[in-house]
Design an enzyme around this catalytic site. Sequence first.
Site, PDB file in Angstrom:
ATOM      1  N   TYR A  68      62.723  71.851  19.643  1.00 13.81           N
ATOM      2  CA  TYR A  68      62.494  72.144  18.222  1.00 13.81           C
ATOM      3  C   TYR A  68      63.745  72.769  17.588  1.00 13.81           C
ATOM      4  CZ  TYR A  68      59.245  72.844  14.299  1.00 13.81           C
ATOM      5  OH  TYR A  68      58.588  72.784  13.099  1.00 13.81           O
ATOM      6  N   LYS A  90      62.113  77.580  10.266  1.00 18.25           N
ATOM      7  CA  LYS A  90      60.750  78.075  10.029  1.00 18.25           C
ATOM      8  C   LYS A  90      60.727  79.612   9.964  1.00 18.25           C
ATOM      9  CE  LYS A  90      58.495  74.165   9.732  1.00 18.25           C
ATOM     10  NZ  LYS A  90      58.243  73.645   8.369  1.00 18.25           N
TER      11      LYS A  90
HETATM   12  P1  NAD Z   1      55.964  64.256   7.114  1.00 17.90           P
HETATM   13  O1  NAD Z   1      57.163  63.550   7.632  1.00 17.90           O
HETATM   14  O2  NAD Z   1      54.787  63.434   6.758  1.00 17.90           O
HETATM   15  O3  NAD Z   1      56.335  65.178   5.862  1.00 17.90           O
HETATM   16  C1  NAD Z   1      57.610  65.736   5.652  1.00 17.90           C
HETATM   17  C2  NAD Z   1      57.915  65.495   4.177  1.00 17.90           C
HETATM   18  O4  NAD Z   1      59.107  66.168   3.783  1.00 17.90           O
HETATM   19  C3  NAD Z   1      58.127  64.002   3.847  1.00 17.90           C
HETATM   20  O5  NAD Z   1      57.229  63.612   2.828  1.00 17.90           O
HETATM   21  C4  NAD Z   1      59.561  63.952   3.316  1.00 17.90           C
HETATM   22  O6  NAD Z   1      59.751  62.985   2.320  1.00 17.90           O
HETATM   23  C5  NAD Z   1      59.679  65.366   2.752  1.00 17.90           C
HETATM   24  N1  NAD Z   1      61.057  65.771   2.494  1.00 17.90           N
HETATM   25  C6  NAD Z   1      62.096  65.803   3.361  1.00 17.90           C
HETATM   26  N2  NAD Z   1      63.200  66.226   2.719  1.00 17.90           N
HETATM   27  C7  NAD Z   1      62.846  66.478   1.423  1.00 17.90           C
HETATM   28  C8  NAD Z   1      63.535  66.946   0.281  1.00 17.90           C
HETATM   29  N3  NAD Z   1      64.849  67.244   0.304  1.00 17.90           N
HETATM   30  N4  NAD Z   1      62.854  67.059  -0.888  1.00 17.90           N
HETATM   31  C9  NAD Z   1      61.540  66.747  -0.972  1.00 17.90           C
HETATM   32  N5  NAD Z   1      60.832  66.301   0.089  1.00 17.90           N
HETATM   33  C10 NAD Z   1      61.484  66.169   1.266  1.00 17.90           C
HETATM   34  O7  NAD Z   1      55.593  65.325   8.256  1.00 17.90           O
HETATM   35  P2  NAD Z   1      54.550  66.543   8.301  1.00 17.90           P
HETATM   36  O8  NAD Z   1      54.385  66.824   9.734  1.00 17.90           O
HETATM   37  O9  NAD Z   1      53.380  66.244   7.464  1.00 17.90           O
HETATM   38  O10 NAD Z   1      55.395  67.728   7.684  1.00 17.90           O
HETATM   39  C11 NAD Z   1      54.939  68.545   6.610  1.00 17.90           C
HETATM   40  C12 NAD Z   1      55.244  70.003   6.905  1.00 17.90           C
HETATM   41  O11 NAD Z   1      54.390  70.445   7.962  1.00 17.90           O
HETATM   42  C13 NAD Z   1      56.660  70.281   7.372  1.00 17.90           C
HETATM   43  O12 NAD Z   1      57.108  71.497   6.813  1.00 17.90           O
HETATM   44  C14 NAD Z   1      56.489  70.427   8.869  1.00 17.90           C
HETATM   45  O13 NAD Z   1      57.516  71.197   9.473  1.00 17.90           O
HETATM   46  C15 NAD Z   1      55.167  71.153   8.889  1.00 17.90           C
HETATM   47  N6  NAD Z   1      54.490  71.186  10.198  1.00 17.90           N
HETATM   48  C16 NAD Z   1      54.259  70.034  10.861  1.00 17.90           C
HETATM   49  C17 NAD Z   1      53.628  70.088  12.105  1.00 17.90           C
HETATM   50  C18 NAD Z   1      53.369  68.829  12.885  1.00 17.90           C
HETATM   51  O14 NAD Z   1      53.117  68.920  14.089  1.00 17.90           O
HETATM   52  N7  NAD Z   1      53.389  67.669  12.277  1.00 17.90           N
HETATM   53  C19 NAD Z   1      53.219  71.315  12.643  1.00 17.90           C
HETATM   54  C20 NAD Z   1      53.478  72.496  11.911  1.00 17.90           C
HETATM   55  C21 NAD Z   1      54.123  72.408  10.685  1.00 17.90           C
END
Ligand code: NAD
Length: 259
Positions: A159, A166
């Site tokens: 990570y 984060k």
């Molecule tokens: P995802 O890839 O579906 O979403 C990430 C989003 O960030 C995408 O829609 C992308 O277009 C957007 N993005 C990236 N750069 C950008 C920018 N400069 N401006 C605007 N948008 C931008 O993946 P996800 O897993 O749904 O991620 C959403 C959030 O959840 C993230 O912060 C991720 O770290 C967090 N998260 C995810 C998990 C997991 O296991 N999937 C766990 C904990 C937290």
Amino acid sequence: MTFSIDLSGKKGIIFGVANHRSIAWGISKILAEAGAELCFTYLNERLKKPVEKTVSEIGNPLLLECDATDENQVENVYKTVKNKYGNIDFIVHCIAFAEREDLGGNFSETNLSGFRTALETSAYSLIPVVGKSIDLFGEDGGSVITLTFDASQRVYPGYNIMGTAKAALENEVRQLAVEFGGKNIRINSISAGPLPTLAARSIPGFSEMNKAHRERSPLKRNISHDEVAKTALFLLSDMSSGITGANIPVDAGYGIIAL
Ligand code: NAD
């Protein structure tokens, strides 16, 4: 006593839908079911079509291009939203990105450009998203959520730089909560367990992480998109009116386990 959360008449902006697996989309569906009116942003032209297709499931919502690391783009989105809807009630920030070469391998080999990209996208972006929103919220204030992960506190090999991002994001949540509390704008984060999404797929060791959560969490399973979405619904509604600056784990309890 029975309570249900009704968001009829409430309006909000969702940042971070990429496709139907996005956490932002899981949250959007439950908010729409609760009666909220939503508008969406997408990162760039390449993502417009898939995002359009995904959000069409809930009608024909306003969809605007926005790179959230660019404060001018955020400001323009908010101007358009204000003209169309007047005040809004909530914002969902689900944004993260790191270069593939900065995930996996040795953390000490993270270069400055990769550090900047990950921190700008995954942590800095919350600052304009919240900072520029003041005029969008009415006198009653509003609620903002962002998504984080346990790697802000503990080391998850692979990570890497996203853990640093984060940690910064969670700190921003606390600072913004203090700055905007007087306007009754609440800012909280949800620390979600692993979920299979586009962003998660680029993390080396994601399936091991998923397996460890499944086997070792007190609930002995992985979490679902719906479970994150239900917590988001709570945090974005008046049911959580006394909560700000908090980080709420939705991780099947994994975060309390030491060994
Ligand atoms: P995802 O890839 O579906 O979403 C990430 C989003 O960030 C995408 O829609 C992308 O277009 C957007 N993005 C990236 N750069 C950008 C920018 N400069 N401006 C605007 N948008 C931008 O993946 P996800 O897993 O749904 O991620 C959403 C959030 O959840 C993230 O912060 C991720 O770290 C967090 N998260 C995810 C998990 C997991 O296991 N999937 C766990 C904990 C937290």
